[in-house]
Design an enzyme around this catalytic site. Structure first.
Site, short mmCIF file in Angstrom:
data_model
loop_
_atom_site.label_atom_id
_atom_site.label_comp_id
_atom_site.label_asym_id
_atom_site.label_seq_id
_atom_site.Cartn_x
_atom_site.Cartn_y
_atom_site.Cartn_z
N SER A 55 74.71 -7.34 -82.47
CA SER A 55 75.86 -8.21 -82.77
C SER A 55 77.02 -8.07 -81.81
O SER A 55 77.99 -8.83 -81.91
CB SER A 55 76.34 -7.93 -84.20
OG SER A 55 75.51 -8.57 -85.14
N LYS A 58 78.35 -11.11 -80.12
CA LYS A 58 79.40 -11.97 -80.66
C LYS A 58 80.71 -11.89 -79.88
O LYS A 58 81.59 -12.72 -80.07
CB LYS A 58 79.63 -11.65 -82.14
CG LYS A 58 78.43 -11.93 -83.03
CD LYS A 58 78.76 -11.66 -84.50
CE LYS A 58 77.59 -11.98 -85.42
NZ LYS A 58 76.66 -10.87 -85.59
N SER A 115 81.06 -9.28 -89.21
CA SER A 115 79.98 -9.57 -88.27
C SER A 115 79.02 -10.63 -88.82
O SER A 115 77.80 -10.53 -88.67
CB SER A 115 79.19 -8.29 -87.93
OG SER A 115 78.36 -8.49 -86.82
#
Length: 377
Positions: A55, A58, A115
């Site tokens: 993640s 991102k 997240s």
């Protein structure tokens, strides 16, 4: 331009060798420590190894979103209608429902704090229409930033073949985000919050936000194949550092590795703002409407990252001509302030005109000559 190239080459020559020479107890497979303002690298470990970023992907999703906001393409208060595809995301999410309406601001909060994979897709679709186009823009932006180890396949970081990055590249995009979009800090520093009018609680996946002094963000990530990752940012005494950890063995260990790097950076280095040791004397102007021009240093580009022990030993050398020809424009470079550590040049700061001086007109020249003749007479 030549001066910028010189400084870049100087940094490249000086810093990677010293960064690689540092020995820190870092357990993760890959890691890197960078200072935000200068982009100087202070520690590396396998920094160009291509690994799954999970993640931490991102960070690029957030960067493209903030850039879209800055250019006016979207706005914080835009209302986004969640698509079936966004609502179908697995992994970490905020359980967006198909057809649900939510603002860009709340989607940013959901990505930065929880997240949310679903929130990432909703943002991508709002920015670019479809995720495929958004991912193409992610890769284009990565190339523009010089991220040579990175290839994005999606906007959220769930495992996908060929979806890779490196600690070096993650530091580059993290720096771009926090350097040019500081407003995002109001989301990345949230410890606990909520969505949907308090109905859905959020807790930050980045535990450093609560437990590390000066923590400012930025993004965690973990999957079974990627291990535990983080791009951790923190600021103390006006210096912000970026600590990237990839393929950590446990959630807690990635934070320990990040803290080890951050502690090293804060204890060893300082961001030193260069000021002239003595006020500049006005510089003589030939054939100007006034005889001298005041001098100044620029507002930006005057910071140098040095080891704290070096600050007392820094020396300055001022290089200026005896006189300058009119016209002179405010901000025009007239000289150079050179900062040295021993024989090594660590920074060159342009000395600029603090005001404009117009060229002497024929009429004014005649008037002055006439005045001199009359006075002499």
């Amino acid at each position: 331009m030549k001066r910028c190239i010189f400084l870049l080459l100087l940094l490249l020559a000086l810093w990677p060798a010293s960064a690689a020479a540092v020995e820190l107890d870092i357990e993760a497979r890959s890691a890197l420590l960078m200072e935000k303002e200068t982009g100087q690298v202070l520690y590396t470990k396998n920094e160009h190894e291509k690994l799954e970023p999970a993640s931490v992907t991102k960070v690029m999703t957030l960067l493209l979103t903030m850039e879209a906001i800055d250019r006016g393409a979207i706005a914080y208060d835009d209302v986004v209608t969640v698509s079936a595809y966004a609502a179908s995301m697995g992994g970490s999410n905020v359980y967006l429902a198909e057809g649900e309406q939510i603002t860009v601001e709340d989607l940013l909060k959901a990505v930065c704090v929880a997240s949310g994979n679903d929130a990432s897709v909703a943002l991508a679709e709002h920015v670019s229409g479809v995720t495929e186009l958004f991912v193409a823009e992610m890769n284009n932006r990565a190339r523009e930033l010089g991220m040579k180890d990175t290839h994005f396949v999606n906007c959220h970081g769930l495992p996908a073949e060929g979806h890779v990055s490196s600690a070096a590249d993650i530091a580059i995009m993290s720096r771009e985000l926090i350097l040019n979009h500081p407003d995002l800090r109001r989301f990345t520093t949230i410890w606990m919050d909520s969505l949907r009018g308090g109905e859905f609680q959020l807790a930050n996946t980045n535990k450093l936000i609560r437990f590390y002094d000066g923590a400012t963000g930025l993004k965690t990530g973990s999957t079974s194949s990627a291990g535990y990752c983080v791009s951790a940012t923190a600021e103390r005494d006006g210096m912000e550092l970026i600590a990237v950890v990839l393929k950590g063995s446990t959630s807690q260990q990635r934070f320990e590795d990040a803290k080890t790097m951050l502690n090293y950076g804060f204890s060893t280095y300082a961001l030193h703002a260069v000021e002239a040791a003595e006020p500049f004397a006005p510089l003589s102007v030939r054939l100007g409407m006034q005889e001298t021009v005041a001098l100044k240093l620029p507002e930006t580009g005057r910071q140098v990252l040095v080891k704290k022990a070096q600050i007392a030993g820094l020396t300055q050398e001022v290089s200026l001509p005896e006189t300058v020809d009119a016209p002179v424009e405010e901000g025009q470079q007239l000289g150079v302030l050179t900062v040295r550590d021993g024989e090594t040049v660590v920074l060159e700061v342009p000395i600029q005109a603090a005001e404009s001086v117009e060229k002497l007109t024929w009429w004014e020249m005649y008037r002055r000559m006439l005045g001199m003749l009359c006075f002499n007479g």
